[in-house]
Motif scaffolding. Structure first.
Motif, PDB file in Angstrom:
ATOM      1  N   UNK A  54       0.835  -1.206   0.000  1.00  6.60           N
ATOM      2  CA  UNK A  54       0.000   0.000   0.000  1.00  6.60           C
ATOM      3  C   UNK A  54       0.866   1.252   0.000  1.00  6.60           C
ATOM      4  N   UNK A  55       1.874   1.265   0.852  1.00  4.93           N
ATOM      5  CA  UNK A  55       2.772   2.425   0.909  1.00  4.93           C
ATOM      6  C   UNK A  55       3.526   2.625  -0.404  1.00  4.93           C
ATOM      7  N   UNK A  56       3.871   1.515  -1.044  1.00  2.00           N
ATOM      8  CA  UNK A  56       4.581   1.607  -2.313  1.00  2.00           C
ATOM      9  C   UNK A  56       3.751   2.296  -3.378  1.00  2.00           C
ATOM     10  N   UNK A  57       2.479   1.928  -3.488  1.00  2.00           N
ATOM     11  CA  UNK A  57       1.606   2.562  -4.478  1.00  2.00           C
ATOM     12  C   UNK A  57       1.353   4.023  -4.127  1.00  2.00           C
ATOM     13  N   UNK A 109       0.521   6.430 -13.936  1.00  7.03           N
ATOM     14  CA  UNK A 109      -0.280   6.412 -15.157  1.00  7.03           C
ATOM     15  C   UNK A 109       0.489   5.777 -16.308  1.00  7.03           C
ATOM     16  N   UNK A 110       1.751   6.143 -16.424  1.00  6.84           N
ATOM     17  CA  UNK A 110       2.586   5.603 -17.496  1.00  6.84           C
ATOM     18  C   UNK A 110       3.003   4.169 -17.192  1.00  6.84           C
ATOM     19  N   UNK A 111       3.353   3.899 -15.934  1.00  7.55           N
ATOM     20  CA  UNK A 111       3.825   2.560 -15.567  1.00  7.55           C
ATOM     21  C   UNK A 111       2.736   1.495 -15.738  1.00  7.55           C
ATOM     22  N   UNK A 112       1.492   1.898 -15.588  1.00  7.25           N
ATOM     23  CA  UNK A 112       0.377   0.943 -15.675  1.00  7.25           C
ATOM     24  C   UNK A 112      -0.158   0.765 -17.085  1.00  7.25           C
ATOM     25  N   UNK A 113       0.494   1.338 -18.083  1.00  5.20           N
ATOM     26  CA  UNK A 113      -0.016   1.238 -19.453  1.00  5.20           C
ATOM     27  C   UNK A 113      -0.224  -0.210 -19.896  1.00  5.20           C
ATOM     28  N   UNK A 131      -8.648   2.888 -14.883  1.00  2.00           N
ATOM     29  CA  UNK A 131      -7.743   1.888 -14.281  1.00  2.00           C
ATOM     30  C   UNK A 131      -6.680   2.550 -13.399  1.00  2.00           C
ATOM     31  N   UNK A 132      -5.856   3.451 -13.910  1.00  2.00           N
ATOM     32  CA  UNK A 132      -4.852   4.078 -13.033  1.00  2.00           C
ATOM     33  C   UNK A 132      -5.470   4.944 -11.941  1.00  2.00           C
ATOM     34  N   UNK A 175      -6.177   5.653  -6.278  1.00  2.00           N
ATOM     35  CA  UNK A 175      -7.079   6.109  -5.216  1.00  2.00           C
ATOM     36  C   UNK A 175      -7.283   5.065  -4.121  1.00  2.00           C
ATOM     37  N   UNK A 176      -7.243   3.784  -4.470  1.00  2.00           N
ATOM     38  CA  UNK A 176      -7.559   2.737  -3.495  1.00  2.00           C
ATOM     39  C   UNK A 176      -6.621   2.740  -2.291  1.00  2.00           C
ATOM     40  N   UNK A 177      -5.298   2.694  -2.457  1.00  2.00           N
ATOM     41  CA  UNK A 177      -4.426   2.733  -1.264  1.00  2.00           C
ATOM     42  C   UNK A 177      -4.509   4.045  -0.513  1.00  2.00           C
TER      43      UNK A 177
END
Length: 217
Positions: free
Chosen positions: A60-63, A72-76, A94-95, A100-102
């Motif tokens: 969670x802390x990592x995200x 946004x770019x990493x999750x492409x 998706x991003x 937002x979740x964590x």
């Protein structure tokens, strides 16, 4: 502004509402269980699992540590896998949801931790099962704080959705970049800013009102 630009702004506003609404729904559905787990699985909790708690907390802390534009770019690749595209409204959800979740989970966790431990001990003393404690003690008592945290999350997501417009996600941010910034149209830029400010103020007022009424009960 021309009628065409007015239509674009209306559609962009609706796209922003859809992006934020869908992402916020996902954040609630995933964030509240995550927050409950982080509180109840710590050492001394009602479902103690400290090792797993540390692992989940680190993830969670990592995200949370990754800036949204980088995420946004990493999750492409993941976005393409889930949404089938990397541009447009659905690709932005998706991003936004992953970001937002964590964030919401940590805010909800703080609200859950503020509950008087005496209430939990009292529920345990009369024989309440652990799931009943979560449902009838933890969540109801923390609800005003969770609503307040959800309001903060939605406000942050509105800003993030505008940022996502810079990479073709659509919505108000896309209009501001393409027609306001790139074409040097200050009127369009000012209108987009005014819409975003109004939207944020409306969300904040609604969230504060609901939280205040819940605390007054």
């Amino acid at each position: 502004m021309t009628p065409q630009m007015t239509d674009r702004l209306i559609q962009a506003f609706l796209d922003t509402l859809f992006m934020v609404g869908m992402s916020a729904g996902i954040a609630v559905l995933a964030g509240i269980p995550l927050a409950v787990f982080l509180v109840t699985s710590e050492r001394g909790g009602i479902f103690p699992a400290p090792r797993l708690n540390r692992i989940v907390g680190t993830v969670v802390n990592g995200f949370r540590a990754v800036p949204f534009i980088v995420l946004l770019v990493a999750l492409i690749p993941f976005t393409r896998l889930v949404a089938g595209t990397t541009i447009g409204v659905w690709a932005a959800i998706v991003p936004l949801a992953v970001s937002a979740t964590p964030f919401f989970a940590r805010i909800a966790e703080v609200s859950l931790r503020e509950i008087d431990p005496g209430l939990i001990e009292a529920a345990q003393s009369i024989g309440c099962k652990r799931w009943h404690i979560i449902r009838h003690v933890l969540l109801p008592e923390a609800l005003p704080g969770i609503i307040g945290g959800f309001t903060i999350t939605v406000v942050s997501m509105i800003g993030a959705s505008a940022m996502a417009g810079a990479v073709g996600a659509g919505g108000l941010g896309d209009v501001a970049i393409r027609y306001g910034y790139q074409r040097f149209d200050t009127v369009v830029m000012a209108v987009v800013i005014a819409i975003l400010i109004t939207l944020v103020c409306t969300v904040q007022y609604a969230g504060d009102t609901v939280a205040r009424r819940l605390r007054a009960r």
